[in-house]
Design a protein around this motif. Structure first.
Motif, PDB file in Angstrom:
ATOM      1  N   LEU A 186       0.889  -1.355   0.002  1.00 53.72           N
ATOM      2  CA  LEU A 186      -0.115  -0.210  -0.055  1.00 53.72           C
ATOM      3  C   LEU A 186       0.991   1.195  -0.151  1.00 53.72           C
ATOM      4  O   LEU A 186       0.800   2.121  -0.769  1.00 53.72           O
ATOM      5  N   LYS A 187       1.870   1.371   0.826  1.00 54.29           N
ATOM      6  CA  LYS A 187       2.713   2.463   0.905  1.00 54.29           C
ATOM      7  C   LYS A 187       3.356   2.906  -0.363  1.00 54.29           C
ATOM      8  O   LYS A 187       3.312   4.075  -0.470  1.00 54.29           O
TER       9      LYS A 187
ATOM     10  N   THR B 162       2.126   2.625  -3.175  1.00 51.21           N
ATOM     11  CA  THR B 162       1.115   2.841  -4.222  1.00 51.21           C
ATOM     12  C   THR B 162       0.346   4.145  -4.090  1.00 51.21           C
ATOM     13  O   THR B 162      -0.079   4.959  -4.910  1.00 51.21           O
ATOM     14  N   LEU B 163       0.853   4.578  -2.473  1.00 47.61           N
ATOM     15  CA  LEU B 163      -0.030   6.188  -2.076  1.00 47.61           C
ATOM     16  C   LEU B 163       0.671   7.062  -2.973  1.00 47.61           C
ATOM     17  O   LEU B 163      -0.371   8.073  -3.040  1.00 47.61           O
TER      18      LEU B 163
ATOM     19  N   LEU C 149      -1.747   7.284  -5.795  1.00 45.57           N
ATOM     20  CA  LEU C 149      -3.325   7.442  -5.440  1.00 45.57           C
ATOM     21  C   LEU C 149      -3.290   8.951  -4.829  1.00 45.57           C
ATOM     22  O   LEU C 149      -4.577   9.473  -5.058  1.00 45.57           O
ATOM     23  N   LEU C 150      -2.621   9.591  -4.317  1.00 45.04           N
ATOM     24  CA  LEU C 150      -2.625  10.916  -3.534  1.00 45.04           C
ATOM     25  C   LEU C 150      -2.089  12.071  -4.446  1.00 45.04           C
ATOM     26  O   LEU C 150      -2.008  13.092  -4.134  1.00 45.04           O
TER      27      LEU C 150
ATOM     28  N   VAL D 287       1.853  10.720   2.589  1.00 46.67           N
ATOM     29  CA  VAL D 287       1.786   9.610   2.415  1.00 46.67           C
ATOM     30  C   VAL D 287       1.771   8.881   3.878  1.00 46.67           C
ATOM     31  O   VAL D 287       0.938   7.921   4.064  1.00 46.67           O
TER      32      VAL D 287
ATOM     33  N   PHE E 191      -1.559   9.641   5.585  1.00 43.22           N
ATOM     34  CA  PHE E 191      -2.483   8.870   4.988  1.00 43.22           C
ATOM     35  C   PHE E 191      -2.663   7.366   5.639  1.00 43.22           C
ATOM     36  O   PHE E 191      -3.542   6.867   6.095  1.00 43.22           O
ATOM     37  N   GLN E 192      -1.299   6.861   5.640  1.00 44.74           N
ATOM     38  CA  GLN E 192      -1.021   5.531   6.132  1.00 44.74           C
ATOM     39  C   GLN E 192      -1.495   5.247   7.461  1.00 44.74           C
ATOM     40  O   GLN E 192      -2.117   4.503   7.967  1.00 44.74           O
TER      41      GLN E 192
ATOM     42  N   TRP F 172     -10.042  -1.441   4.411  1.00 44.50           N
ATOM     43  CA  TRP F 172      -9.833  -0.979   3.186  1.00 44.50           C
ATOM     44  C   TRP F 172      -9.251  -1.918   2.123  1.00 44.50           C
ATOM     45  O   TRP F 172      -8.892  -3.156   2.504  1.00 44.50           O
TER      46      TRP F 172
ATOM     47  N   ALA G  90      -7.688  -2.371  -1.721  1.00 48.14           N
ATOM     48  CA  ALA G  90      -7.031  -1.845  -3.127  1.00 48.14           C
ATOM     49  C   ALA G  90      -6.977  -2.653  -4.169  1.00 48.14           C
ATOM     50  O   ALA G  90      -6.430  -3.788  -3.786  1.00 48.14           O
TER      51      ALA G  90
ATOM     52  N   LEU H 271      -8.268   2.554  -4.607  1.00 49.67           N
ATOM     53  CA  LEU H 271      -8.440   2.375  -3.071  1.00 49.67           C
ATOM     54  C   LEU H 271      -9.818   2.703  -2.583  1.00 49.67           C
ATOM     55  O   LEU H 271     -10.111   3.603  -3.042  1.00 49.67           O
TER      56      LEU H 271
END
Length: 310
Positions: A12-13, A15-16, A19-20, A33, A36-37, A47, A49, A63
């Motif tokens: 996830l980290k 891809t953020l 995404l952001l 990041v 948000f994490q 969540w 994704a 996500l």
């Protein structure tokens, strides 16, 4: 059909930043990041994704934050930037919505910058519609300070097991002829609405209050302290139709500011439907300043009925 894979917690980290990212090809900063994490690590928030392509070279990402109250927030990257391909992104978003439709959700929302035209087109092509332009405001709760006005024959009640039904009934009453996102009215049961508000931040029932006037529930405030310990969000404020245009919105708002001061918070933040002129005037008169704006998009699912609220 392109191969769609689920994003793991470990991935996830990575891809953020995509995404952001904001329009113009600017990937999100490390600070954004990490913040948000930290947010998605809240145990109340689930969540999921998905991606097309490898973790480090994704061509499409989605996500979905699955929130209490049976709703979801959907995040998508900017199409045609930072390696994201519009066709694959559209396919992945539609697939994601089909999967979310099996989760028993009432609706999904997406928040984008007002000029994010590529994201707007993508959302609309997948079936989202514009819910409302939102304006975010905040003010320092310490300065300038004005004591909350007193209301004759009034009393304050806090949220709890014995007052739950009164809160639920009052919330439904305040939605009548509301100018704040009226399109959400009747999309989900009132119990789901309350559960959603409870997850807005750190839930403290002492910060959820009803104002009774002459023994009748007239208005309410729902405050949610945020993770930083210095900020409180006004998750909801409403006045029943019979008590509008009597200055009670100002009474409620100043009560909220006073509660923040007692808690040692420094800022009170809120979001308001840009179309809600009466509410905007109240906030402006009480020293709130605009911080940012977003366009909220809505995707309603077919869900079980019940006593619907918003």
């Amino acid at each position: 059909m392109p191969n769609i894979e689920q994003v793991s917690r470990e991935e996830l980290k990575r891809t953020l930043p995509l995404l952001l990212a904001t329009p113009g090809g600017r990937a999100a900063s490390r600070t954004a990041v990490q913040a948000f994490q930290d947010y998605v690590h809240d145990p109340r928030i689930r969540w999921e994704a998905w991606r097309i392509g490898s973790v480090d070279r994704a061509v499409a990402l989605v996500l979905a934050l699955l929130l209490p109250g049976s709703t979801a927030i959907v995040l998508i990257p900017v199409p045609a930037e930072l390696g994201i391909r519009a066709v694959e992104q559209q396919e992945l978003l539609r697939t994601t919505l089909a999967l979310l439709g099996q989760r028993g959700l009432y609706f999904a929302q997406a928040l984008i910058l007002p000029k994010a035209h590529a994201q707007k087109n993508l959302l609309e092509s997948a079936g989202f519609r514009l819910l409302a332009p939102l304006t975010y405001l905040e003010r320092d709760v310490r300065y300038p300070w004005v004591d909350p006005p007193q209301v004759e024959e009034s009393a304050w009640l806090t949220f709890g097991r014995q007052t739950y039904d009164e809160f639920a009934a009052l919330l439904l009453e305040t939605y009548k002829e509301s100018q704040d996102c009226p399109e959400l009215t009747r999309l989900r049961p009132i119990d789901a609405v309350i559960a959603g508000h409870q997850a807005a931040g750190e839930f403290d029932p002492a910060l959820w209050e009803i104002l009774r006037v002459d023994g009748v529930s007239a208005g309410c405030i729902l405050l949610a302290p945020l993770r930083d310990g210095r900020t409180v969000e006004l998750a909801y404020m409403g006045v029943a139709p019979a008590f509008r245009r009597r200055g009670l919105a100002t009474v409620l708002l100043r009560r909220a500011l006073a509660q923040c001061r007692r808690r040692g918070a420094r800022r009170l933040t809120l979001a308001v439907d840009e179309r809600n002129e009466p509410a905007k005037r109240v906030y402006q008169r009480n020293g709130f300043q605009v911080t940012t704006q977003r366009d909220a998009y809505l995707f309603p699912f077919q869900s079980p009925g019940g006593s619907q609220a918003g």
